[in-house]
Scaffold this active site. Structure first.
Site, PDB file in Angstrom:
ATOM      1  CE  LYS A 177      -3.607  78.601  56.018  1.00  0.00           C
ATOM      2  NZ  LYS A 177      -3.125  77.741  54.926  1.00  0.00           N
ATOM      3  CD  GLU A 199      -9.456  72.800  68.178  1.00  0.00           C
ATOM      4  OE1 GLU A 199      -9.837  71.711  68.615  1.00  0.00           O
ATOM      5  OE2 GLU A 199     -10.035  73.417  67.266  1.00  0.00           O
TER       6      GLU A 199
END
Ligand code: FES
Ligand code: FES
Lengths: 338, 625
Positions: free
Chosen positions: A286, A290
């Site tokens: 994934k 951030e």
């Protein structure tokens, strides 16, 4: 420890969506198994520091059976390489990683089909890794460089392919916000340990324990690097940085006036990677860019409260704010809900 | 410009060269010797990216006039080693993965080399102090310290050189393996070329005149003096834009150069290209602009009153409102055992990527307008540029140069348009490099925000309802405000299963520096509020903060705030693992720091004694002692 120094701990959790928000996301890539058992990858990517070139080299090497150091990645050029869109939104590993994986699978299949003919075996028995290619259950095995030579010279085939990865997102309903903004989500949490000096108001962040689900870590050291870097940017956000404006004019117009975390401000970071693979994509990976910095500031504020009983609700928690809050707490005689 | 002759030794080579009298040592190294490993991150002695040795002493070459180096022995990162033959320190930087964007890394290598030359047995604390003058925005410093300690141990023969090659060599798969970072050697040796390091034949230098007013009408521009300055080859204003003049990541509302009025201090108005940087600067200084100041907006609450409009044709200052509605919050609050209300705020933050904005433009051999820059989104930039320049899309070409840190800041196309106009006008390559000051004043920041929060819970800690409303200052142009509001809204209530939610995020225009994309993009602001609220609730309910989060955490199959079914949700696993990792002592967050038993583990750094760590220089800035 002096009487004015108080320690405390706090925790915060977080979640984040991977790739473009509430809009279709797509990335393309071309792959070729090249002479000498090397690989050429072309896609819309340039390193911005996150380690994406290394991640893509690992993915390509893994899929093609070549060595990671023998993977060459072309420049990101709108007139020369396939579109892979922007370097942001925690989408590089997810979008471009999967596009490269799919393109490599296409190229690999061409080589495997040729070698199946050459060896008179089923293509499904063929495997390749780290510069070698073989047929499982047989004695056939050779260097990748030799097999690519056979593929080209004897069969006239260049193992090359292009592919695209799509992450299916939809926009939000304008009234109630319903929609499918992402198909993959990550989750995280961090614990912060701080020392607050009640005499000066200074907060030192001493330790961060960070736990993040990244789907599948392609390069764990790279993931750690993203967590460490994200945490330190959040230290700036939580404790010191402030772009101050007065009537539209900046008062923080240079590095002399804009305070950034230095080597002396950074905590020790202990990371733990959780892997909950994405069920929808080929790699299962994934992202981390951030999400790494989301839980840090609230964990620090919760730790400050634990240490001295004042809650800072407006970032950054500067020494002045801490001292004022302590003063207020004393005046109110209450230790809670300042 | 007057020139002078310089005789000195650089990386062991004797050099005699004519250079500009006004050059700093950094300019001489970069411009005259093409030693671009030394970088200019700030030009003011604050970041360390320009660090070199003069007669064996570490100095910041941006602070040293070139003339001062006469007769000196200079050592730059190129003299420390090259990708084929790296020093121990450079090898260690590769081994630990100490370089990310790499822009600070040559300076870090120099500072580390100085540290270990002066004190071959330096402790971790001494290393940190010695390197306190060098900023890194990417790595969090940890892997840099690891590298210096590794190099120290190898130099002192406490460890063998083999540690430099200890990468994973997996038998079956490279996925999940710590393989070598392939970009590291070019970064630790200073060989990688960023946009500011590039040079082309006949290249002109661009400079920009920027607004010093927050909100003003442009009445008149006088270019007559500027045009007469020697070496000036092109001057462009908004009138030179051939196509549809606007750009923006979500809403295209920003002109390449201010049109009719300026909306923030730092906005570009005129761009000049000249043979030399100095000529371009002189031309900018010779331009006269007459303004009429307009009433300005600095406060987002005021912006909502719509008394002053920043973009008149939109008839509103609201950039974007994102609503999310789920269930019925009013009814749910009635059933809640506790209802908590509070407010939170976050400040604007500068990206402070170490590489200031820079780019090169030219018309290539096929007549294609080409822009080389560290843009984080060349796909979208190409679309917008084709429209702005009124060209077929394949006649615009964007090349993404290595990015010296972006963090979202390099998603805005704020200077590439000017580069395109001047390359088209002059038919010569154009180069632009922002100073740090120019970069700070003109580029977008993280959205400052205010969030009002109401949360209702049961005694057992279940969140029954939440009402969250965030107002963010988007500044003068739209940039990424729409997207930031969206992400803030979708994620803001946290990874928790909440049946009744009313979430609103609003971003507005003001005359402040624009706000834009920044790593964590709105989620940072709203999730900060949620995670603070949960601790406030846990204290009231006498619950452990992990526990209150677990009780509410999403599980597979739950419906998100935007009514999407989750196909997996690892938050409980993450919390359980974290609790173990931190050896967390259970208890309610009632300011119990005094009595906790789970602190002071070796996983903390040593706290610094106040005063030992920092001193203040004349400007109020904290600097390492
Ligand atoms: S210290 Fe010289 S460029 Fe920053
Ligand atoms: S690696 Fe240090 S600033 Fe990017």
């Amino acid at each position: 420890m002096s009487l004015t120094k108080k320690r405390g701990r706090g925790v915060a959790a977080s979640w984040y969506g991977i790739a473009r928000t509430a809009a279709m996301d797509q990335a393309g890539a071309w792959a070729e198994i090249d002479d000498g058992g090397s690989a050429k990858i072309s896609t819309g990517v340039t390193e911005i520091g996150e380690g994406i070139l290394t991640v893509l080299a690992q993915v390509a090497a893994d899929e093609l059976g070549v060595k990671p150091e023998n993977v060459m990645i072309g420049e990101n050029d709108t007139s020369r390489s396939p579109e892979a869109a922007h370097a942001g939104a925690t989408r590089q590993t997810y979008m471009i990683g999967n596009a490269v994986a799919l393109a490599c699978r296409g190229a690999r299949q061409k080589l495997f089909d040729v070698m199946a003919k050459e060896w008179k075996v089923d293509a499904n028995t063929i495997k390749a890794h780290n510069g070698e290619i073989w047929s499982e259950g047989t004695n056939y095995k050779m260097e990748m460089s030799e097999s690519i030579h056979i593929c080209k010279k004897k069969y006239g085939v260049i193992p090359v392919a292009g592919e695209n990865y799509t992450s299916h997102h939809t926009g939000l309903d304008p009234v109630d916000g319903s929609g499918r903004p992402w198909q993959a989500y990550v989750f995280g949490g961090q614990v912060a340990e701080v020392e607050v000096d009640t005499a000066t108001g200074e907060v030192q962040l001493l330790g961060i324990w960070a736990c993040h689900d990244v789907g599948k870590a392609i390069n764990p050291k790279g993931v750690e690097g993203q967590i460490e870097g994200g945490v330190v940017q959040a230290v700036g956000q939580a404790l010191m940085e402030n772009y101050e404006l007065e009537k539209g004019r900046t008062k923080s117009g240079s590095f002399a006036k804009y305070i950034l975390p230095t080597s002396l401000d950074v905590p020790k970071v202990t990371s733990k990677i959780v892997e909950d693979p994405d069920p929808l994509s080929p790699l299962g990976a994934k992202g981390i860019g951030e999400p790494a910095m989301v839980p840090t500031s609230p964990a620090i504020m919760n730790a400050i409260y634990d240490a001295i009983g004042v809650r800072i609700k407006s970032l950054p928690a500067t020494p002045e704010k801490i001292l004022n809050a302590l003063k207020e707490k004393k005046q109110n005689g209450s230790r809670k809900f300042n | 410009m007057s020139s002078m002759e310089l005789k000195l030794t650089v990386n062991g080579q004797k050099i005699k060269k004519t250079t500009q009298s006004h050059y700093r040592l950094l300019d001489f190294l970069r411009e005259d010797l093409d030693l671009t490993g030394s970088k200019e991150g700030c030009g003011a002695g604050e970041c360390g990216t320009c660090s070199v040795f003069i007669n064996g002493k570490l100095v910041k070459s941006c602070l040293v006039p070139a003339a001062k180096a006469e007769g000196a022995k200079i050592e730059t990162v190129e003299g420390i080693g090259n990708p084929e033959k790296m020093s121990e320190i450079q090898k260690a930087f590769c081994a630990t993965g100490a370089s990310q964007c790499g822009f600070c890394i040559p300076g870090m290598v120099m500072a580390a080399t100085s540290t270990l030359r002066n004190n071959p047995k330096a402790s971790l604390e001494q290393i940190k102090e010695e390197m306190g003058g060098n900023i890194c925005r990417c790595t969090g410093y940890q892997k840099i310290f690891d590298a210096v300690e590794m190099a120290r141990d190898v130099i002192n023969k406490e460890k063998s050189e083999k540690v430099f090659e200890e990468y994973d060599k997996p038998a079956n798969s490279f996925i999940g393996a710590n393989v070598k970072r392939i970009d590291a050697p070019s970064k630790v040796t200073g060989r990688l070329k960023y946009a500011a390091d590039m040079k082309m034949p006949n290249m002109l230098h661009m400079q920009v005149l920027r607004s010093d007013r927050p909100h003003a009408k442009i009445l008149n521009i006088d270019l007559s003096k500027a045009k007469k300055i020697e070496g000036v080859r092109g001057i462009v204003t908004c009138d030179d834009v051939p196509g549809i003049d606007n750009f923006g990541v979500f809403i295209e509302d920003q002109p390449v150069l201010a049109k009719d009025k300026v909306r923030y201090v730092g906005e570009a108005i005129i761009a000049v290209a000249a043979d030399t940087l100095e000529q371009a600067k002189d031309a900018v200084n010779a331009i006269k602009i007459k303004y009429k100041d307009l009433p300005a907006l600095y406060d987002p609450e005021e912006a909502l009153k719509e008394k002053i409009l920043i973009h008149e044709h939109y008839k509103t200052n609201l950039v974007k409102h994102i609503p999310i509605r789920k269930g019925n919050t009013e009814e749910a609050f009635k059933k809640a055992d506790v209802v908590i209300e509070d407010e939170f705020a976050t400040q604007p933050v500068e990206h402070a990527y170490l590489e200031p904005m820079a780019g090169v433009s030219y018309i290539d051999q096929d007549g294609v307008l080409t822009i080389v820059s560290p843009s984080q989104n060349i796909t979208h930039h190409r679309h917008m540029m084709a429209k702005i320049m009124n060209l077929p899309i394949h006649k615009v070409r964007f090349i993404m140069s290595p990015v010296g840190g972006g963090f979202g800041g390099k998603e805005d196309m704020i200077y590439q348009g000017m580069l395109a106009l001047l390359a088209t006008k002059t038919r010569q390559p154009i180069k632009y490099v922002m100073t740090r000051e120019e970069d700070i004043v003109s580029t977008a920041k993280r959205h400052p925000s205010r969030t009002k929060y109401k949360m209702g819970l049961t005694k057992a800690g279940r969140i029954l309802a939440a009402e969250i409303s965030m107002l963010a200052d988007g500044g003068a142009y739209g940039c990424s405000t729409e997207g930031v509001m969206r992400k803030a809204a979708i994620l803001g209530a946290g990874p928790y299963n909440i049946e009744n939610l009313k979430m609103d995020t609003r971003g507005v225009y003001t005359n402040n520096t624009p706000s834009g994309a920044f790593r964590s993009f709105g989620a940072l602001q709203t999730e900060f509020a949620t995670e603070s609220m949960l601790d406030i609730a846990a204290e009231k309910l006498n619950m452990d903060p992990f526990e209150i989060r677990r009780i509410n955490a999403f599980v597979k199959g739950n419906i998100t705030h935007t009514k999407q079914e989750l196909n997996s949700a690892s938050i409980n696993t993450v919390l359980n693992e974290l609790e173990k990792l931190a050896s967390w002592e259970k208890g309610s967050p009632q300011s119990r720091g005094n009595s906790r038993k789970d602190m002071f583990s070796k996983d903390n750094r040593d706290a610094c004694e106040l005063g030992a760590r920092l001193k203040t220089n004349g400007n109020g800035k904290r600097v390492a002692r």
